[in-house]
Design a protein around this motif. Sequence first.
Motif, mmCIF file in Angstrom:
data_model
loop_
_atom_site.group_PDB
_atom_site.id
_atom_site.type_symbol
_atom_site.label_atom_id
_atom_site.label_comp_id
_atom_site.label_asym_id
_atom_site.label_seq_id
_atom_site.Cartn_x
_atom_site.Cartn_y
_atom_site.Cartn_z
ATOM 1 N N LEU A 22 0.568 -1.203 -0.010
ATOM 2 C CA LEU A 22 -0.058 0.069 0.082
ATOM 3 C C LEU A 22 0.936 1.234 -0.161
ATOM 4 N N GLY A 23 1.870 1.307 0.764
ATOM 5 C CA GLY A 23 2.761 2.525 0.742
ATOM 6 C C GLY A 23 3.301 3.027 -0.394
ATOM 7 N N SER A 24 3.978 2.040 -1.403
ATOM 8 C CA SER A 24 4.487 2.055 -2.638
ATOM 9 C C SER A 24 3.331 2.599 -3.402
ATOM 10 N N LEU A 25 2.072 1.915 -3.287
ATOM 11 C CA LEU A 25 1.058 2.337 -4.284
ATOM 12 C C LEU A 25 0.735 3.887 -4.159
ATOM 13 N N LEU A 26 0.658 4.200 -2.611
ATOM 14 C CA LEU A 26 0.320 5.531 -2.618
ATOM 15 C C LEU A 26 1.466 6.617 -2.981
ATOM 16 N N LEU A 27 2.685 6.225 -2.919
ATOM 17 C CA LEU A 27 3.814 6.881 -3.667
ATOM 18 C C LEU A 27 3.670 7.236 -5.121
ATOM 19 N N ASN A 28 3.085 6.120 -5.559
ATOM 20 C CA ASN A 28 2.929 6.122 -7.011
ATOM 21 C C ASN A 28 2.041 7.393 -7.470
ATOM 22 N N PHE A 29 1.079 8.086 -6.648
ATOM 23 C CA PHE A 29 0.583 9.333 -6.965
ATOM 24 C C PHE A 29 1.264 10.883 -7.176
ATOM 25 N N THR A 30 2.533 10.618 -6.436
ATOM 26 C CA THR A 30 3.518 11.763 -6.630
ATOM 27 C C THR A 30 4.011 11.682 -8.010
ATOM 28 N N MET A 31 4.057 10.675 -8.827
ATOM 29 C CA MET A 31 4.869 10.766 -10.016
ATOM 30 C C MET A 31 6.384 10.755 -9.933
ATOM 31 N N VAL A 32 6.951 10.975 -8.681
ATOM 32 C CA VAL A 32 8.315 10.741 -8.382
ATOM 33 C C VAL A 32 8.600 9.532 -7.391
ATOM 34 N N GLN A 33 7.665 8.468 -7.573
ATOM 35 C CA GLN A 33 7.965 7.568 -6.723
ATOM 36 C C GLN A 33 9.476 6.713 -6.749
ATOM 37 N N GLU A 34 10.070 6.733 -7.945
ATOM 38 C CA GLU A 34 11.399 6.187 -7.791
ATOM 39 C C GLU A 34 12.400 6.823 -7.088
ATOM 40 N N ILE A 35 12.384 7.908 -7.007
ATOM 41 C CA ILE A 35 13.443 8.688 -6.252
ATOM 42 C C ILE A 35 12.939 8.483 -4.827
ATOM 43 N N LEU A 36 11.565 8.347 -4.510
ATOM 44 C CA LEU A 36 11.422 8.169 -3.235
ATOM 45 C C LEU A 36 11.690 6.639 -2.727
ATOM 46 N N GLY A 37 12.057 5.747 -3.522
ATOM 47 C CA GLY A 37 12.314 4.611 -3.339
ATOM 48 C C GLY A 37 11.256 3.393 -3.322
ATOM 49 N N ALA A 38 10.207 3.854 -4.245
ATOM 50 C CA ALA A 38 8.988 3.145 -4.589
ATOM 51 C C ALA A 38 9.285 2.467 -5.650
ATOM 52 N N GLU A 39 8.563 1.409 -5.916
ATOM 53 C CA GLU A 39 8.444 0.637 -7.238
ATOM 54 C C GLU A 39 7.370 1.449 -7.827
ATOM 55 N N HIS A 40 7.347 1.290 -9.535
ATOM 56 C CA HIS A 40 6.212 1.998 -10.098
ATOM 57 C C HIS A 40 5.161 0.788 -10.303
ATOM 58 N N LEU A 73 7.901 9.467 -16.671
ATOM 59 C CA LEU A 73 7.282 10.573 -16.066
ATOM 60 C C LEU A 73 8.137 11.595 -15.146
ATOM 61 N N GLN A 74 8.711 10.779 -14.263
ATOM 62 C CA GLN A 74 9.598 11.294 -13.316
ATOM 63 C C GLN A 74 10.868 12.390 -14.098
ATOM 64 N N VAL A 75 11.233 11.505 -15.000
ATOM 65 C CA VAL A 75 12.349 12.313 -15.897
ATOM 66 C C VAL A 75 11.788 13.481 -16.457
ATOM 67 N N GLU A 76 10.770 13.380 -16.989
ATOM 68 C CA GLU A 76 9.797 14.542 -17.833
ATOM 69 C C GLU A 76 9.642 15.832 -16.780
ATOM 70 N N LEU A 77 9.029 15.565 -15.353
ATOM 71 C CA LEU A 77 8.886 16.340 -14.320
ATOM 72 C C LEU A 77 10.062 16.972 -13.912
ATOM 73 N N PHE A 78 11.172 16.362 -13.890
ATOM 74 C CA PHE A 78 12.705 16.920 -13.280
ATOM 75 C C PHE A 78 13.097 17.990 -14.760
ATOM 76 N N PHE A 79 12.812 17.472 -15.803
ATOM 77 C CA PHE A 79 13.256 18.402 -16.944
ATOM 78 C C PHE A 79 12.228 19.766 -16.826
ATOM 79 N N TYR A 80 10.806 19.703 -16.622
ATOM 80 C CA TYR A 80 9.887 20.715 -16.404
ATOM 81 C C TYR A 80 10.609 21.863 -15.412
ATOM 82 N N VAL A 81 10.865 21.213 -14.501
ATOM 83 C CA VAL A 81 11.343 21.868 -13.143
ATOM 84 C C VAL A 81 12.742 22.617 -13.443
ATOM 85 N N GLN A 82 13.618 22.029 -14.314
ATOM 86 C CA GLN A 82 14.776 22.600 -14.513
ATOM 87 C C GLN A 82 14.503 23.877 -15.417
ATOM 88 N N MET A 83 13.636 23.632 -16.405
ATOM 89 C CA MET A 83 13.247 24.761 -17.385
ATOM 90 C C MET A 83 12.529 25.641 -16.843
#
Length: 343
Positions: free
Chosen positions: A114-132, A140-150
């Motif tokens: 359940l914890g990993s499932l809930l972290l999936n709602f963040t879209m950055v679950q990988e860097i938070l240590g959860a599986e997809h 999607l995390q890669v895209e999101l981090f690109f948007y933040v940089q830009m």
Amino acid sequence: MGHETSTPSRMVELDALRGIAAVAVLGYHFTTRYQEQIGHVGGMALDLRVGKYGVYLFFLISGFVIFMTLERTRTAMDFVVSRFSRLFPGYWAAVLLTAAVVYAAGLSMQQLPLGSLLLNFTMVQEILGAEHLDGSYWTLQVELFFYVQMLFWFMVGQLRRIHWIIGGWLLLATVEGLCEKHHWHFSYWVRELLILRFIPFFALGILFYRMHRHPGEWRLNLAMVLLALLAIAVGERPVFLPVALACCVIFALFIRGGLGFLDTRLFVFLGGISYALYLVHQAIGFVVIHQLEQRGVPALLACVVAATVSLALAVGLNRGVERPLMARMREGWRRRGMRLETT
């Protein structure tokens, strides 16, 4: 902002490329990736491994479109609302739908705690240590981090120095790649937050936008494209250089008007549902394939049925959630801005 060079039909071509990339990734997942992870009953003669590189075409498209968007954006919050409304409503609906299917009829390996499932709602679950929940979500995390940089470079007013920024990206990406190859230490957080393994592909998209928008600086942009290809050749595994070259050929054709044949009803349709299709196809498709093969359906036919189900779900997600909620959120933000301007 200045003379408009991108026509709606040209954006249709980009959407068509998104659709083609999404279908390519789907083909790879249903044939080769399923065979590797689970195993088709009776095996799978069809190997669409090349389809997995469709995600790198996505990265070029994002580089092109996000730079173009920021050139036309007034405020940081306009960009945040635009991207949030584009990404998250459809994504959250896809997570809920995928979870419902996976926990009702999926394989045990697909069912996250359940914890990993809930972290999936963040879209950055990988860097938070959860599986997809769905293996496709990693991009999607890669895209999101690109948007933040830009967004950061936009907020500090440095997008006019984009070539210097790209130069810094390429240098860091090359150093990171060499460290990886020689087993030297490189900061995990710098690599992940700056998406150094993928940033040369986003940079290529930006550079092709600059070629399209500012023809007079083609020599500089061509030189930077060659530097990006060099960074990929030096820092990445050998397969990524031909992938990058293929993406460059596609974008060179695009900016020269050579992809007009993509402006057809089929490609427009696939482009329109490409994000939704990407979100819902893998985990749910694997459930469909597994259930059908267990009942004696041949592997290839099971893949075709799974693709049909994925397309139907994508259409429903796109028309029932993605488009209406995006329009509602953007209209609400526009009206709020108008009220603030009149007070």
